[in-house]
Design a protein around this motif. Structure first.
Motif, short mmCIF file in Angstrom:
data_model
loop_
_atom_site.label_atom_id
_atom_site.label_comp_id
_atom_site.label_asym_id
_atom_site.label_seq_id
_atom_site.Cartn_x
_atom_site.Cartn_y
_atom_site.Cartn_z
N GLN A 379 1.55 135.06 -18.85
CA GLN A 379 2.79 134.46 -18.42
C GLN A 379 3.61 135.35 -17.50
O GLN A 379 4.59 134.91 -16.92
CB GLN A 379 3.63 134.08 -19.64
N HIS A 380 3.23 136.65 -17.36
CA HIS A 380 3.92 137.53 -16.41
C HIS A 380 3.35 137.40 -14.99
O HIS A 380 3.90 137.97 -14.06
CB HIS A 380 3.82 138.99 -16.85
N GLU A 381 2.23 136.70 -14.84
CA GLU A 381 1.53 136.64 -13.55
C GLU A 381 1.87 135.34 -12.85
O GLU A 381 1.57 134.26 -13.36
CB GLU A 381 0.02 136.75 -13.79
N THR A 382 2.51 135.42 -11.70
CA THR A 382 2.88 134.23 -10.94
C THR A 382 2.45 134.38 -9.49
O THR A 382 2.18 135.48 -9.02
CB THR A 382 4.41 133.99 -10.96
N THR A 383 2.39 133.23 -8.81
CA THR A 383 2.18 133.27 -7.36
C THR A 383 3.53 133.46 -6.69
O THR A 383 4.58 133.41 -7.32
CB THR A 383 1.57 131.95 -6.88
N GLU A 384 3.49 133.68 -5.38
CA GLU A 384 4.71 133.61 -4.59
C GLU A 384 5.14 132.15 -4.48
O GLU A 384 4.38 131.22 -4.77
CB GLU A 384 4.49 134.17 -3.19
N TRP A 385 6.35 131.94 -4.02
CA TRP A 385 6.79 130.58 -3.72
C TRP A 385 6.07 130.10 -2.46
O TRP A 385 5.84 130.86 -1.52
CB TRP A 385 8.30 130.54 -3.47
N SER A 386 5.72 128.85 -2.47
CA SER A 386 5.13 128.25 -1.27
C SER A 386 6.19 128.11 -0.19
O SER A 386 7.38 128.28 -0.44
CB SER A 386 4.58 126.86 -1.61
N ASP A 387 5.73 127.81 1.03
CA ASP A 387 6.68 127.39 2.07
C ASP A 387 7.28 126.04 1.65
O ASP A 387 6.67 125.27 0.92
CB ASP A 387 5.98 127.25 3.41
N SER A 388 8.48 125.77 2.12
CA SER A 388 9.14 124.51 1.79
C SER A 388 8.61 123.38 2.67
O SER A 388 8.28 123.58 3.85
CB SER A 388 10.65 124.62 1.98
N VAL A 389 8.52 122.20 2.06
CA VAL A 389 8.18 120.98 2.78
C VAL A 389 9.35 120.01 2.62
O VAL A 389 9.88 119.86 1.51
CB VAL A 389 6.88 120.35 2.25
N THR A 390 9.75 119.38 3.72
CA THR A 390 10.91 118.50 3.69
C THR A 390 10.48 117.05 3.51
O THR A 390 9.61 116.54 4.23
CB THR A 390 11.73 118.62 4.99
N LEU A 391 11.07 116.42 2.50
CA LEU A 391 10.88 114.98 2.27
C LEU A 391 12.16 114.27 2.65
O LEU A 391 13.24 114.60 2.13
CB LEU A 391 10.54 114.72 0.80
N THR A 392 12.04 113.28 3.56
CA THR A 392 13.20 112.49 3.99
C THR A 392 12.97 111.04 3.62
O THR A 392 11.98 110.44 4.07
CB THR A 392 13.44 112.62 5.50
N VAL A 393 13.85 110.50 2.81
CA VAL A 393 13.75 109.09 2.41
C VAL A 393 14.91 108.35 3.05
O VAL A 393 16.08 108.70 2.84
CB VAL A 393 13.80 108.93 0.88
N SER A 394 14.59 107.31 3.84
CA SER A 394 15.61 106.55 4.55
C SER A 394 16.01 105.33 3.72
O SER A 394 15.16 104.61 3.18
CB SER A 394 15.08 106.10 5.91
N ASP A 395 17.32 105.11 3.61
CA ASP A 395 17.81 103.92 2.93
C ASP A 395 17.79 102.69 3.84
O ASP A 395 18.06 101.58 3.40
CB ASP A 395 19.24 104.15 2.41
N ASN A 396 17.48 102.85 5.12
CA ASN A 396 17.37 101.71 6.05
C ASN A 396 16.00 101.07 5.91
O ASN A 396 14.98 101.74 6.01
CB ASN A 396 17.57 102.18 7.50
N GLU A 397 15.99 99.76 5.66
CA GLU A 397 14.71 99.04 5.57
C GLU A 397 14.13 98.86 6.97
O GLU A 397 14.85 98.51 7.91
CB GLU A 397 14.93 97.66 4.93
N PRO A 398 12.82 99.09 7.14
CA PRO A 398 12.21 98.83 8.46
C PRO A 398 12.22 97.32 8.74
O PRO A 398 12.02 96.51 7.84
CB PRO A 398 10.79 99.37 8.31
N CYS A 399 12.47 96.97 9.97
CA CYS A 399 12.60 95.55 10.34
C CYS A 399 11.60 95.20 11.45
O CYS A 399 11.76 95.63 12.60
CB CYS A 399 14.02 95.27 10.81
N PRO A 400 10.55 94.47 11.12
CA PRO A 400 9.61 94.09 12.18
C PRO A 400 10.24 93.09 13.16
O PRO A 400 11.13 92.32 12.79
CB PRO A 400 8.45 93.46 11.41
N VAL A 401 9.78 93.14 14.39
CA VAL A 401 10.28 92.22 15.44
C VAL A 401 9.08 91.43 15.97
O VAL A 401 8.09 92.02 16.42
CB VAL A 401 10.96 93.01 16.57
#
Length: 511
Positions: A379-401
Motif C-alpha cells: 500500500q506504500h507503492e503508488t504510480t505517479e498521477w496521470s496527465d489530466s484529460v478534459t471531459l466537456t458535457v454540453s447541456d445543448n441538445e444537438p439539432c439536426p437540420v
C-alpha cells in the motif's frame, strides 16, 4: 604601697628584713606584670546582623553586646555611646526592642574595673530600615510555560540573605500552604496559572507584599509535520519538516516515527526520506525530557515507474447531456494488481475503480480527470498521477437540420433528403421518416422510410415521388444509443396537390 599601677611598675620584686644589725636573706623574686586593659568589641545579636551589613528591620529586636576578651569573671562596669552621645545602660548588653530608625547609629563601649578603664571599642554601625519589598520570579528555562512542565516560583529578598525568614504566599486571593522561599509546581496545569505574590517575616517584622507576577500556562503544544510532496519520486526523496509553535519557542529537539515506531535517532527538525510509510514526529526539550503531543501523521507513498493514462470512450470531441461515456484509467506493464484513485474538479467524484461509466452525462460531469494506482500487495507503492484529460458535457441538445431538393417537382421525379448535424464525424448514424397525416385525428405519425433506420449516410434519395409529402430526420450514436430530437418538417410539393400543414403536429422537434 601604690594604689594605681602603670606599666612602669612591672618587674621582679623581692624583700628582706633586719632586726638590730642582722639582715635576713632576700626573698624569692615575684614578678609583677602590668598591662593595659583589653579593648572591648561591640557585637550584635542575632548573628545575621554581623554578617550582612549590621542591618535590622523596623520592629525587630536586637541586642548590642560589649565583649572584653579575657575579662570574663571580673566585675566590669560599662559605658555606652551612640555617635558622641552617651546612652544609659551600664551592663555588657544593650537590648533594643521593636527597633525604629532612631536606633540607627555608630555604637561603641568601654569597661571599667576598679579605677581602670579600657579603651573605647571600635565603632559598630547599626542600621534600622524598612523591610525590603520581595520580588517573585519564575524559575524556568523557557519563555513559554506549557502544561505538565515543572515551574519553581521563588520569593527573593534583596539584602535579606542568611536571615531566617518565614514566607507567606497568595495566588489571586487564595493563600498557598507554603512557608519557604520557593514554591515548586510539578506538572503544572492551567489551574496553577494566576498572579503570585509573597511576603516574609523574621522576628516580628513583616515585609510588604511583593508585586504580582503572573504565571501563564499554555496548553501542551502539538508538533506540526509538513511534507514537500506526498510521494517519493522514482530515485528521489521527500523532505519532512517538524516544528513547534510559536516560532519564539526554542530548545526543541525532534523525534521521528515511521509506521508508529521510532524511525532513526535524529533530533533535527528536517529529514529526507526515500521510503514510503506513515510518518509522524514530536518535539522534546529539557531534562527530564518534556514532550509535545505527536503531530498528525502524514502518509508518504513510493512512486512506481508505471504511469497511468486516462482515456475517454468513446472519444468524441463533444458529449451531449444524456449520452453514455466511460472514463478509463489504464496502467501498462507487468501483472500487478492495482487499487485506483481519481482526482477531478467536477462536482461528482468517480469511484475508486479503473473505469467510471457515466450512463446519462450532465454538465456536472464536466471537468479534468486524472488517476493513479496503488499496488494491492504494497500500500506504500503508488504510480505517479496521470496527465489530466478534459471531459466537456454540453447541456445543448444537438439539432439536426433537414433539407429537401428539389422542393417542387413533377410527378415521378426523384427527391434527395439531406440531414446535417454538428460534428458530423463523431459517430452519428441517421434515421429517415415520412410524416403520414391522419385527417380524422387531425394529427400525423412517422414511418421509417425503407432502409431508413440507422444508415451511415447523411443523405437519402426517394425515387418516383408522386405526391406532396413531409419528411423529418434524426440522428443517434453510442451504446446504449443516444437519440437527438427530430428535425423540423420539410415538404416537397407535387404539382396540383395541396396538403394542410395543420395536420403535422409537433412532437419532439427541434426549435
Amino acid at each position: 604601697m601604690n594604689t594605681t599601677v602603670t606599666e612602669s611598675d612591672s618587674g621582679g620584686y623581692s624583700c628582706r628584713g633586719r632586726r638590730s644589725s642582722s639582715w635576713t636573706e632576700w626573698s624569692d623574686t615575684i614578678t609583677l606584670r602590668v598591662i593595659a586593659p583589653p579593648k572591648p568589641t561591640v557585637t550584635l545579636q542575632p548573628s545575621w546582623t554581623q554578617i550582612y551589613s549590621s542591618v535590622i528591620y523596623r520592629g525587630e529586636t536586637v541586642t548590642v553586646r560589649c565583649e572584653i576578651q579575657g575579662g570574663e569573671g571580673a566585675q566590669w562596669t560599662y559605658e555606652w555611646r551612640r555617635g558622641q552621645v552617651n546612652i544609659r545602660p551600664t551592663s555588657s548588653e544593650y537590648r533594643i526592642s521593636r527597633a525604629t530608625e532612631s536606633d540607627s547609629g555608630e555604637y561603641s563601649c568601654r569597661g571599667r574595673r576598679s579605677s581602670s578603664w579600657t579603651e573605647w571599642s571600635d565603632i559598630t554601625t547599626l542600621t534600622v530600615s524598612s523591610p525590603p519589598k520581595p520580588t517573585v520570579t519564575l524559575q524556568t528555562p523557557w519563555a513559554q510555560i506549557y502544561s505538565s512542565t515543572t515551574v519553581t516560583v521563588r520569593c527573593e529578598i534583596q539584602g535579606g540573605e542568611g536571615a531566617q525568614w518565614t514566607y507567606e504566599w497568595i495566588r489571586g486571593q487564595k493563600n498557598i500552604h507554603e512557608t519557604s522561599s520557593e514554591y515548586k509546581i510539578n506538572r503544572v496545569t492551567e489551574s496553577d496559572g494566576g498572579g503570585y505574590s509573597c511576603r516574609a517575616t523574621r522576628s516580628s517584622s513583616w515585609t510588604e507584599w511583593s508585586d504580582i507576577t503572573t504565571l501563564r500556562v499554555t496548553d501542551k503544544p502539538k508538533a506540526e509535520l509538513r511534507a514537500d510532496r506526498t510521494a517519493v519520486p522514482v530515485g528521489g526523496s521527500v523532505t519532512l519538516t517538524c516544528s513547534v509553535s510559536p516560532s519564539s519557542s526554542s530548545g526543541w529537539k525532534y523525534y521521528w516515527y515511521r509506521n508508529r515506531k521510532p524511525y532513526e535517532p535524529v533530533t533535527n527538525g528536517q529529514i529526507s526520506v526515500s521510503e514510503g510509510g506513515l510518518y509522524s514526529c514530536r518535539g522534546g526539550r529539557g531534562e527530564p525530557v518534556y514532550y509535545t503531543e505527536d503531530s498528525e501523521s502524514v502518509w508518504i507513498d513510493t512512486t512506481a515507474s508505471n504511469r497511468p493514462v486516462v482515456t475517454l470512450y468513446p472519444n468524441w470531441s463533444e458529449i451531449y447531456r444524456g449520452e453514455t461515456i466511460t472514463v478509463r484509467c489504464e496502467i501498462h506493464g507487468g501483472d500487478t494488481e492495482w487499487d485506483y484513485e481519481w482526482e477531478t474538479n467536477s462536482s461528482i467524484k468517480p469511484p475508486n475503480q479503473s473505469e467510471y461509466r457515466i450512463r446519462s452525462a450532465s454538465s456536472s460531469n464536466s471537468g479534468n480527470y486524472r488517476c493513479k494506482g496503488r499496488m494491492k500487495s504494497s500500500q506504500h507503492e503508488t504510480t505517479e498521477w496521470s496527465d489530466s484529460v478534459t471531459l466537456t458535457v454540453s447541456d445543448n441538445e444537438p439539432c439536426p437540420v433537414l433539407t429537401v431538393s428539389p422542393s417542387w417537382l413533377s410527378p415521378g421525379a426523384s427527391v434527395t433528403l439531406n440531414c446535417e448535424v454538428e460534428h458530423p464525424s463523431a459517430g452519428w448514424i441517421f434515421y429517415w421518416y415520412k410524416a403520414v397525416p391522419d385527417l380524422s385525428e387531425k394529427s400525423s405519425s412517422y414511418e421509417l422510410l425503407p432502409d431508413g433506420s440507422g444508415t451511415a449516410q447523411d443523405s437519402y434519395i426517394i425515387h418516383g415521388q408522386t405526391h406532396t409529402a413531409g419528411y423529418v430526420c434524426r440522428v443517434g450514436r453510442g451504446d446504449p444509443e443516444y437519440h437527438t430530437y427530430y428535425s423540423k418538417h420539410k415538404f416537397f410539393w407535387s404539382a396540383g396537390q395541396f396538403v394542410s400543414l395543420c395536420h403535422f403536429n409537433k412532437l419532439m422537434f427541434c426549435d
